[in-house]
Design a protein around this motif. Structure first.
Motif, mmCIF file in Angstrom:
data_model
loop_
_atom_site.group_PDB
_atom_site.id
_atom_site.type_symbol
_atom_site.label_atom_id
_atom_site.label_comp_id
_atom_site.label_asym_id
_atom_site.label_seq_id
_atom_site.Cartn_x
_atom_site.Cartn_y
_atom_site.Cartn_z
ATOM 1 N N MET A 36 0.856 -1.198 0.000
ATOM 2 C CA MET A 36 0.000 0.000 0.000
ATOM 3 C C MET A 36 0.887 1.243 0.000
ATOM 4 O O MET A 36 1.722 1.427 0.877
ATOM 5 C CB MET A 36 -0.902 -0.001 1.240
ATOM 6 N N LYS A 37 0.696 2.111 -0.992
ATOM 7 C CA LYS A 37 1.500 3.320 -1.076
ATOM 8 C C LYS A 37 1.032 4.344 -0.049
ATOM 9 O O LYS A 37 -0.149 4.453 0.253
ATOM 10 C CB LYS A 37 1.443 3.908 -2.485
ATOM 11 N N THR A 38 1.998 5.115 0.451
ATOM 12 C CA THR A 38 1.682 6.128 1.462
ATOM 13 C C THR A 38 1.672 7.520 0.824
ATOM 14 O O THR A 38 2.409 7.777 -0.123
ATOM 15 C CB THR A 38 2.703 6.104 2.605
ATOM 16 N N VAL A 39 0.826 8.384 1.387
ATOM 17 C CA VAL A 39 0.715 9.745 0.883
ATOM 18 C C VAL A 39 0.673 10.711 2.061
ATOM 19 O O VAL A 39 0.017 10.439 3.071
ATOM 20 C CB VAL A 39 -0.518 9.911 -0.033
ATOM 21 N N ALA A 40 1.396 11.825 1.949
ATOM 22 C CA ALA A 40 1.422 12.851 2.994
ATOM 23 C C ALA A 40 0.985 14.181 2.391
ATOM 24 O O ALA A 40 1.349 14.512 1.260
ATOM 25 C CB ALA A 40 2.819 12.973 3.591
ATOM 26 N N PHE A 41 0.203 14.923 3.156
ATOM 27 C CA PHE A 41 -0.322 16.213 2.698
ATOM 28 C C PHE A 41 0.227 17.351 3.555
ATOM 29 O O PHE A 41 0.473 17.185 4.747
ATOM 30 C CB PHE A 41 -1.850 16.244 2.796
ATOM 31 N N HIS A 42 0.381 18.498 2.929
ATOM 32 C CA HIS A 42 0.685 19.722 3.677
ATOM 33 C C HIS A 42 -0.117 20.862 3.064
ATOM 34 O O HIS A 42 -0.168 20.992 1.839
ATOM 35 C CB HIS A 42 2.171 20.063 3.638
ATOM 36 N N THR A 43 -0.736 21.685 3.929
ATOM 37 C CA THR A 43 -1.585 22.784 3.467
ATOM 38 C C THR A 43 -0.993 24.124 3.858
ATOM 39 O O THR A 43 -0.590 24.322 5.000
ATOM 40 C CB THR A 43 -2.996 22.669 4.088
ATOM 41 N N LEU A 44 -0.973 25.037 2.918
ATOM 42 C CA LEU A 44 -0.635 26.431 3.202
ATOM 43 C C LEU A 44 -1.864 27.275 2.879
ATOM 44 O O LEU A 44 -2.658 26.941 2.001
ATOM 45 C CB LEU A 44 0.548 26.889 2.362
ATOM 46 N N GLY A 45 -2.009 28.397 3.616
ATOM 47 C CA GLY A 45 -3.051 29.335 3.253
ATOM 48 C C GLY A 45 -4.356 29.205 3.994
ATOM 49 O O GLY A 45 -4.390 28.863 5.175
ATOM 50 N N CYS A 46 -5.442 29.425 3.278
ATOM 51 C CA CYS A 46 -6.757 29.705 3.860
ATOM 52 C C CYS A 46 -7.545 28.448 4.221
ATOM 53 O O CYS A 46 -7.137 27.319 3.955
ATOM 54 C CB CYS A 46 -7.566 30.555 2.889
ATOM 55 N N LYS A 47 -8.722 28.702 4.823
ATOM 56 C CA LYS A 47 -9.623 27.613 5.214
ATOM 57 C C LYS A 47 -10.160 26.860 3.994
ATOM 58 O O LYS A 47 -10.479 25.671 4.096
ATOM 59 C CB LYS A 47 -10.795 28.171 6.030
ATOM 60 N N VAL A 48 -10.275 27.549 2.867
ATOM 61 C CA VAL A 48 -10.709 26.869 1.643
ATOM 62 C C VAL A 48 -9.675 25.817 1.254
ATOM 63 O O VAL A 48 -10.021 24.687 0.902
ATOM 64 C CB VAL A 48 -10.924 27.876 0.500
ATOM 65 N N ASN A 49 -8.391 26.169 1.344
ATOM 66 C CA ASN A 49 -7.336 25.199 1.066
ATOM 67 C C ASN A 49 -7.395 24.028 2.039
ATOM 68 O O ASN A 49 -7.201 22.871 1.659
ATOM 69 C CB ASN A 49 -5.958 25.868 1.148
ATOM 70 N N THR A 50 -7.636 24.327 3.316
ATOM 71 C CA THR A 50 -7.736 23.267 4.324
ATOM 72 C C THR A 50 -8.849 22.298 3.973
ATOM 73 O O THR A 50 -8.677 21.068 4.047
ATOM 74 C CB THR A 50 -7.986 23.873 5.717
ATOM 75 N N TYR A 51 -9.996 22.841 3.592
ATOM 76 C CA TYR A 51 -11.137 21.999 3.194
ATOM 77 C C TYR A 51 -10.757 21.113 2.008
ATOM 78 O O TYR A 51 -11.023 19.907 1.996
ATOM 79 C CB TYR A 51 -12.324 22.894 2.838
ATOM 80 N N GLU A 52 -10.123 21.714 0.998
ATOM 81 C CA GLU A 52 -9.781 20.959 -0.204
ATOM 82 C C GLU A 52 -8.744 19.880 0.082
ATOM 83 O O GLU A 52 -8.794 18.786 -0.500
ATOM 84 C CB GLU A 52 -9.284 21.928 -1.279
#
Length: 459
Positions: free
Chosen positions: A1-17
């Motif tokens: 199973m491949k692993t994926v990591a996320f990082h968010t910069l910016g606004c709440k819209v970005n966080t939601y997405e």
């Protein structure tokens, strides 16, 4: 199973997405890990609101590459839209995903794994009229659910790159929003927060073309308040959400000052679940600067809106954003803006020294010295601290309610902290309470400089 990591910069819209992309990847069989861990795939949801945001986006993309030289590094979002040439030349990036293709993230990753020749997934955001539909069933914040209802902006303020990175106004269908709200309610969420790039524009793309043109800048000068309210899709949306069982609080993100009309605010005042926390982005209290910013209202019009809000709500929280040192802002202009801020008495003022944003009109205007910008920001910060304490003092002795969110210990005593409807931070003795409980009682004193103590009412 491949692993994926996320990082968010910016606004709440970005966080939601980001959370939506994460759930799509998990549903497709990928395992999500923390961004600091070694992963097979790194997805950075970037921001481009300032040049500093661009730099941070580049730094996180390069950091991902260093964590695993063999990983697939994905750049998604606003920085991708604003810096296409630089992105193309950045060897640390494998895949670039534009703002209206994030919902295709699984297909994009799978296609790249199959054929690494295809690595660009960008449409012309400024020609897109379709809302990028996401569906979320859970969110990392366990007490309030952020829901994206709108994307894009038609305003073109002279300092802002966002219309170029997010495109024109596109609204989510109301039935899809209500469906998601019901899922959150079924999962135990009691508070929802409506977010968007330009939330006040929600629904203008649903209107017929002739009315849309009159509404585009949200002036609606020729419309009566009653007519404006009848055709205001944001108000209709809030009213529909208020009918969802289990949802006890509805909070909204930043509003355009020109949407504040008497019948609109009066209608919001009739919705018991509505939280009277209004974030109205002023940006400057000086009319000359507002005109240079391409903000289509005057300070006096803004103030009349504040008076309307205070007419229909008892001690509402009114917060704002202010840019200091905008190109061409003289000392007299700043003093005019400062005096206006003191007059309004905001609960909270978010202060930003102007930062050049390449690609905007303001970038080519005469710039204010950096030290002068810092000095002006410090002056407004002092005013902000005074206003915050004065607003909190107004809560003392009043009946109020809070939503329990986090544990807090002071002097070996356990509390829950949370926020009132006005988004004032409050603590209550923990006892048998648990996260997501709504507690009612009386505000009795300051527990810390920025936390009020609530005495829970008897059961």
């Amino acid at each position: 199973m491949k692993t994926v990591a996320f990082h968010t910069l910016g606004c709440k819209v970005n966080t939601y997405e980001t959370e939506a992309m994460q759930q799509l990847m998990e549903a497709a069989g990928y395992r999500c890990v923390d961004f600091g861990e070694k992963a097979d795939i790194y997805i950075i949801n970037t921001c481009s609101v300032t040049n500093i945001a661009d730099r941070k986006s580049r730094q996180m993309l390069h950091r991902a590459r260093k964590m695993n030289e063999d990983a697939i590094v994905v750049a998604a979002g606003c920085y991708v839209e604003s810096a296409k040439k630089r992105i193309d030349e950045d060897l640390s990036i494998d895949i670039i995903v534009g703002n209206n293709n994030k919902n295709e993230i699984v297909n994009i990753i799978n296609e790249y794994l199959h054929d690494k020749n295809e690595n660009k997934f960008i449409i012309d955001i400024n020609k897109s009229s379709d809302y990028e539909e996401f569906h979320i069933s859970k969110i990392n914040d366990h007490t309030r659910a952020f829901i994206k209802v709108q994307d894009g902006c038609n305003q073109f303020c002279s300092y802002c790159i966002i219309p170029f990175t997010r495109g024109r106004v596109r609204s989510r269908k109301m039935e899809n929003i209500i469906e998601e709200v019901k899922k959150f309610a079924d999962s135990g969420y009691k508070e929802v927060v409506l977010t968007g790039i330009h939330l006040s524009s929600y629904g203008i793309d649903f209107l017929d073309e002739s009315y849309n043109k009159r509404m585009e800048w949200l002036t609606a000068r020729e419309e009566s308040d009653e007519e404006f309210v009848k055709k205001n899709e944001l108000l209709n949306l809030i009213e529909n959400i208020s009918e969802v069982d289990g949802i006890e609080r509805i909070r909204i993100g930043s509003l355009e000052p020109r949407i504040i009309k008497e019948d609109f605010i009066k209608s919001l005042g009739n919705i018991d679940k509505f939280c009277p926390h209004f974030h109205l982005s002023l940006q400057s209290g000086c009319d000359k600067t507002l005109k240079s910013m391409n903000r289509k209202y005057s300070a006096d019009e803004f103030y009349k809106g504040v008076e309307i809000i205070r007419k229909y709500f008892d001690s509402p929280a009114i917060t704002t954003d202010i840019i200091v040192g905008f190109p061409g802002e003289s000392k007299l202009d700043f003093e005019e803006s400062k005096s206006f801020i003191e007059k309004v008495k905001f609960y909270e003022t978010h202060i930003f020294p102007y930062s050049i944003r390449e690609g905007t009109k303001a970038a080519n205007m005469p710039q204010v010295d950096g030290n002068e910008k810092a000095k002006r920001a410090n002056i407004l910060s002092e005013i902000n601290l005074v206003n915050q304490r004065e607003f909190r003092k107004l809560r003392l002795g009043k009946a109020d309610e809070m939503l329990c969110e986090e544990n807090f210990i002071k002097d070996n005593i356990e509390y829950y902290t949370g926020y009132t409807k006005e988004y004032v931070k409050v603590a209550v003795l923990k006892g048998e309470l648990k996260a997501n409980d709504i507690v009612r009682g009386k505000i009795v004193k300051f527990l810390t400089d920025d936390i009020l103590l609530m005495e829970k009412e008897a059961d």
